[in-house]
Structures are given as C-alpha cells and as structure tokens.
Design a protein around this motif. Structure first.
Motif, PDB file in Angstrom:
ATOM      1  N   ARG A  32      27.509  74.143  22.667  1.00 43.60           N
ATOM      2  CA  ARG A  32      28.914  73.854  22.348  1.00 43.60           C
ATOM      3  C   ARG A  32      29.084  73.551  20.865  1.00 43.60           C
ATOM      4  NH1 ARG A  32      29.154  70.287  26.929  1.00 43.60           N
ATOM      5  NH2 ARG A  32      29.395  68.586  25.459  1.00 43.60           N
ATOM      6  N   PHE A  33      28.138  72.811  20.298  1.00 44.78           N
ATOM      7  CA  PHE A  33      28.211  72.517  18.871  1.00 44.78           C
ATOM      8  C   PHE A  33      28.023  73.780  18.042  1.00 44.78           C
ATOM      9  CE2 PHE A  33      28.170  68.070  19.781  1.00 44.78           C
ATOM     10  CZ  PHE A  33      28.778  67.502  18.670  1.00 44.78           C
ATOM     11  N   GLN A  34      27.108  74.632  18.469  1.00 44.03           N
ATOM     12  CA  GLN A  34      26.895  75.886  17.748  1.00 44.03           C
ATOM     13  C   GLN A  34      28.161  76.741  17.787  1.00 44.03           C
ATOM     14  OE1 GLN A  34      23.450  77.952  19.195  1.00 44.03           O
ATOM     15  NE2 GLN A  34      22.079  76.244  18.764  1.00 44.03           N
ATOM     16  N   ARG A  35      28.827  76.760  18.926  1.00 41.63           N
ATOM     17  CA  ARG A  35      30.063  77.538  19.036  1.00 41.63           C
ATOM     18  C   ARG A  35      31.141  76.967  18.119  1.00 41.63           C
ATOM     19  NH1 ARG A  35      33.184  77.715  24.607  1.00 41.63           N
ATOM     20  NH2 ARG A  35      33.439  75.555  23.990  1.00 41.63           N
ATOM     21  N   ALA A  36      31.233  75.651  18.071  1.00 45.52           N
ATOM     22  CA  ALA A  36      32.264  75.007  17.256  1.00 45.52           C
ATOM     23  C   ALA A  36      32.048  75.254  15.768  1.00 45.52           C
ATOM     24  CB  ALA A  36      32.289  73.510  17.540  1.00 45.52           C
ATOM     25  N   THR A  37      30.790  75.371  15.362  1.00 47.09           N
ATOM     26  CA  THR A  37      30.498  75.589  13.947  1.00 47.09           C
ATOM     27  C   THR A  37      30.349  77.066  13.605  1.00 47.09           C
ATOM     28  OG1 THR A  37      28.124  75.307  14.324  1.00 47.09           O
ATOM     29  CG2 THR A  37      29.381  73.349  13.690  1.00 47.09           C
ATOM     30  N   GLY A  38      30.513  77.926  14.604  1.00 47.82           N
ATOM     31  CA  GLY A  38      30.438  79.364  14.355  1.00 47.82           C
ATOM     32  C   GLY A  38      29.030  79.908  14.267  1.00 47.82           C
ATOM     33  N   GLN A  39      28.046  79.162  14.734  1.00 46.60           N
ATOM     34  CA  GLN A  39      26.656  79.599  14.647  1.00 46.60           C
ATOM     35  C   GLN A  39      26.147  80.246  15.932  1.00 46.60           C
ATOM     36  OE1 GLN A  39      24.622  75.993  13.694  1.00 46.60           O
ATOM     37  NE2 GLN A  39      25.263  76.000  11.550  1.00 46.60           N
ATOM     38  N   LEU A  40      26.924  80.182  16.992  1.00 47.16           N
ATOM     39  CA  LEU A  40      26.473  80.690  18.286  1.00 47.16           C
ATOM     40  C   LEU A  40      26.554  82.211  18.310  1.00 47.16           C
ATOM     41  CD1 LEU A  40      25.494  79.976  21.117  1.00 47.16           C
ATOM     42  CD2 LEU A  40      27.871  79.843  21.827  1.00 47.16           C
ATOM     43  N   GLU A  41      25.417  82.845  18.560  1.00 47.10           N
ATOM     44  CA  GLU A  41      25.378  84.305  18.606  1.00 47.10           C
ATOM     45  C   GLU A  41      25.559  84.828  20.025  1.00 47.10           C
ATOM     46  OE1 GLU A  41      21.865  85.731  16.698  1.00 47.10           O
ATOM     47  OE2 GLU A  41      22.292  84.649  14.848  1.00 47.10           O
ATOM     48  N   ASN A  42      24.924  84.169  20.991  1.00 39.14           N
ATOM     49  CA  ASN A  42      24.997  84.625  22.376  1.00 39.14           C
ATOM     50  C   ASN A  42      25.959  83.717  23.142  1.00 39.14           C
ATOM     51  OD1 ASN A  42      24.596  85.622  24.900  1.00 39.14           O
ATOM     52  ND2 ASN A  42      22.441  85.076  25.061  1.00 39.14           N
ATOM     53  N   THR A  43      27.224  84.077  23.139  1.00 34.05           N
ATOM     54  CA  THR A  43      28.227  83.229  23.783  1.00 34.05           C
ATOM     55  C   THR A  43      28.081  83.218  25.301  1.00 34.05           C
ATOM     56  OG1 THR A  43      29.786  85.065  23.767  1.00 34.05           O
ATOM     57  CG2 THR A  43      29.895  83.515  21.930  1.00 34.05           C
ATOM     58  N   ALA A  44      27.457  84.221  25.858  1.00 32.67           N
ATOM     59  CA  ALA A  44      27.266  84.276  27.309  1.00 32.67           C
ATOM     60  C   ALA A  44      26.300  83.195  27.781  1.00 32.67           C
ATOM     61  CB  ALA A  44      26.759  85.643  27.725  1.00 32.67           C
ATOM     62  N   ARG A  45      25.476  82.688  26.886  1.00 35.54           N
ATOM     63  CA  ARG A  45      24.502  81.655  27.271  1.00 35.54           C
ATOM     64  C   ARG A  45      25.199  80.376  27.731  1.00 35.54           C
ATOM     65  NH1 ARG A  45      21.210  80.324  30.303  1.00 35.54           N
ATOM     66  NH2 ARG A  45      19.885  78.591  29.780  1.00 35.54           N
ATOM     67  N   LEU A  46      26.361  80.081  27.176  1.00 33.92           N
ATOM     68  CA  LEU A  46      27.128  78.916  27.635  1.00 33.92           C
ATOM     69  C   LEU A  46      27.463  79.050  29.117  1.00 33.92           C
ATOM     70  CD1 LEU A  46      29.623  78.172  24.749  1.00 33.92           C
ATOM     71  CD2 LEU A  46      28.224  76.500  25.922  1.00 33.92           C
ATOM     72  N   ARG A  47      27.924  80.210  29.480  1.00 33.43           N
ATOM     73  CA  ARG A  47      28.294  80.470  30.871  1.00 33.43           C
ATOM     74  C   ARG A  47      27.064  80.410  31.775  1.00 33.43           C
ATOM     75  NH1 ARG A  47      31.501  85.918  32.782  1.00 33.43           N
ATOM     76  NH2 ARG A  47      31.678  85.378  34.967  1.00 33.43           N
ATOM     77  N   GLU A  48      25.959  80.992  31.323  1.00 28.95           N
ATOM     78  CA  GLU A  48      24.729  80.978  32.117  1.00 28.95           C
ATOM     79  C   GLU A  48      24.239  79.551  32.345  1.00 28.95           C
ATOM     80  OE1 GLU A  48      21.823  83.364  30.160  1.00 28.95           O
ATOM     81  OE2 GLU A  48      22.947  85.217  30.425  1.00 28.95           O
ATOM     82  N   ALA A  49      24.275  78.739  31.302  1.00 30.44           N
ATOM     83  CA  ALA A  49      23.811  77.356  31.430  1.00 30.44           C
ATOM     84  C   ALA A  49      24.684  76.592  32.420  1.00 30.44           C
ATOM     85  CB  ALA A  49      23.816  76.668  30.070  1.00 30.44           C
ATOM     86  N   ARG A  50      25.993  76.776  32.314  1.00 24.52           N
ATOM     87  CA  ARG A  50      26.910  76.095  33.223  1.00 24.52           C
ATOM     88  C   ARG A  50      26.649  76.511  34.671  1.00 24.52           C
ATOM     89  NH1 ARG A  50      31.595  78.052  31.480  1.00 24.52           N
ATOM     90  NH2 ARG A  50      31.880  79.429  33.244  1.00 24.52           N
ATOM     91  N   ARG A  51      26.438  77.780  34.874  1.00 22.75           N
ATOM     92  CA  ARG A  51      26.206  78.274  36.235  1.00 22.75           C
ATOM     93  C   ARG A  51      24.832  77.876  36.762  1.00 22.75           C
ATOM     94  NH1 ARG A  51      29.429  83.927  37.004  1.00 22.75           N
ATOM     95  NH2 ARG A  51      31.443  83.058  36.438  1.00 22.75           N
ATOM     96  N   ASP A  52      23.836  77.808  35.881  1.00 27.44           N
ATOM     97  CA  ASP A  52      22.513  77.343  36.302  1.00 27.44           C
ATOM     98  C   ASP A  52      22.583  75.895  36.781  1.00 27.44           C
ATOM     99  OD1 ASP A  52      21.222  79.741  35.830  1.00 27.44           O
ATOM    100  OD2 ASP A  52      20.454  79.156  33.855  1.00 27.44           O
ATOM    101  N   ILE A  53      23.338  75.073  36.064  1.00 26.71           N
ATOM    102  CA  ILE A  53      23.502  73.677  36.471  1.00 26.71           C
ATOM    103  C   ILE A  53      24.140  73.618  37.859  1.00 26.71           C
ATOM    104  CG2 ILE A  53      24.755  71.531  35.998  1.00 26.71           C
ATOM    105  CD1 ILE A  53      24.424  72.231  32.977  1.00 26.71           C
ATOM    106  N   ALA A  54      25.183  74.392  38.056  1.00 27.51           N
ATOM    107  CA  ALA A  54      25.869  74.411  39.354  1.00 27.51           C
ATOM    108  C   ALA A  54      24.940  74.923  40.453  1.00 27.51           C
ATOM    109  CB  ALA A  54      27.115  75.277  39.267  1.00 27.51           C
ATOM    110  N   ARG A  55      24.157  75.928  40.129  1.00 23.54           N
ATOM    111  CA  ARG A  55      23.228  76.510  41.098  1.00 23.54           C
ATOM    112  C   ARG A  55      22.201  75.468  41.545  1.00 23.54           C
ATOM    113  NH1 ARG A  55      22.061  80.804  38.017  1.00 23.54           N
ATOM    114  NH2 ARG A  55      23.815  81.982  38.794  1.00 23.54           N
ATOM    115  N   ILE A  56      21.651  74.733  40.601  1.00 21.44           N
ATOM    116  CA  ILE A  56      20.649  73.713  40.930  1.00 21.44           C
ATOM    117  C   ILE A  56      21.279  72.593  41.748  1.00 21.44           C
ATOM    118  CG2 ILE A  56      19.116  71.953  39.973  1.00 21.44           C
ATOM    119  CD1 ILE A  56      18.700  73.852  37.573  1.00 21.44           C
ATOM    120  N   LYS A  57      22.462  72.145  41.340  1.00 20.47           N
ATOM    121  CA  LYS A  57      23.127  71.067  42.074  1.00 20.47           C
ATOM    122  C   LYS A  57      23.457  71.488  43.502  1.00 20.47           C
ATOM    123  CE  LYS A  57      25.250  68.363  38.397  1.00 20.47           C
ATOM    124  NZ  LYS A  57      26.527  67.856  37.859  1.00 20.47           N
ATOM    125  N   THR A  58      23.862  72.729  43.678  1.00 22.12           N
ATOM    126  CA  THR A  58      24.196  73.227  45.013  1.00 22.12           C
ATOM    127  C   THR A  58      22.972  73.240  45.914  1.00 22.12           C
ATOM    128  OG1 THR A  58      25.980  74.581  44.129  1.00 22.12           O
ATOM    129  CG2 THR A  58      25.114  75.198  46.298  1.00 22.12           C
TER     130      THR A  58
END
Length: 68
Positions: A32-58
């Motif tokens: 999130r910090f990388q995205r805010a500062t414009g340094q994030l190259e792989n924006t899809a990784r945010l979505r993957e991380a969020r879904r991985d967390i949900a997957r593990i919790k489920t």
C-alpha cells in the motif's frame, strides 16, 4: 510470494496459518505504501495478498468448525 494453493494451506498447522496471515498483512501494508508513493510495479499483488489472507482465514475457520 505467489498465490497460495488451497492444498498448501490445508497442509499448514494453525500456527503456520497465523504466521502466514501476519506475513501477508505486513506485505500488504508495504504494498500500500509503495502504491501511494508510485513505486509499486505489480499492482495485482495487492489483490493477491488480500485474497490469500481471506483464503487462509476461510480454511482456518472451516478446520475450527470441523473440530467442534
């Protein structure tokens, strides 16, 4: 870290799941910090991380319900 597979998560112990969630939350925070500062190259990784967390919790909730 690539997307986690269901079989890999099911093979984890509850402690390993907790550790994985903590690590993913830290990674998501940094992304999130990388995205805010414009340094994030792989924006899809945010979505993957969020879904991985949900997957593990489920799966953790399913395993807890099964043991009751």
């Amino acid at each position: 870290m690539a997307e986690m597979k269901i079989a890999d998560i099911r093979a984890m112990s509850p402690d390993q799941m907790d550790d994985a969630i903590v690590n993913l939350k830290k990674e998501r925070f940094n992304l999130r910090f990388q995205r805010a500062t414009g340094q994030l190259e792989n924006t899809a990784r945010l979505r993957e991380a969020r879904r991985d967390i949900a997957r593990i919790k489920t799966i953790a909730a399913q395993q807890r319900a099964k043991t009751k």
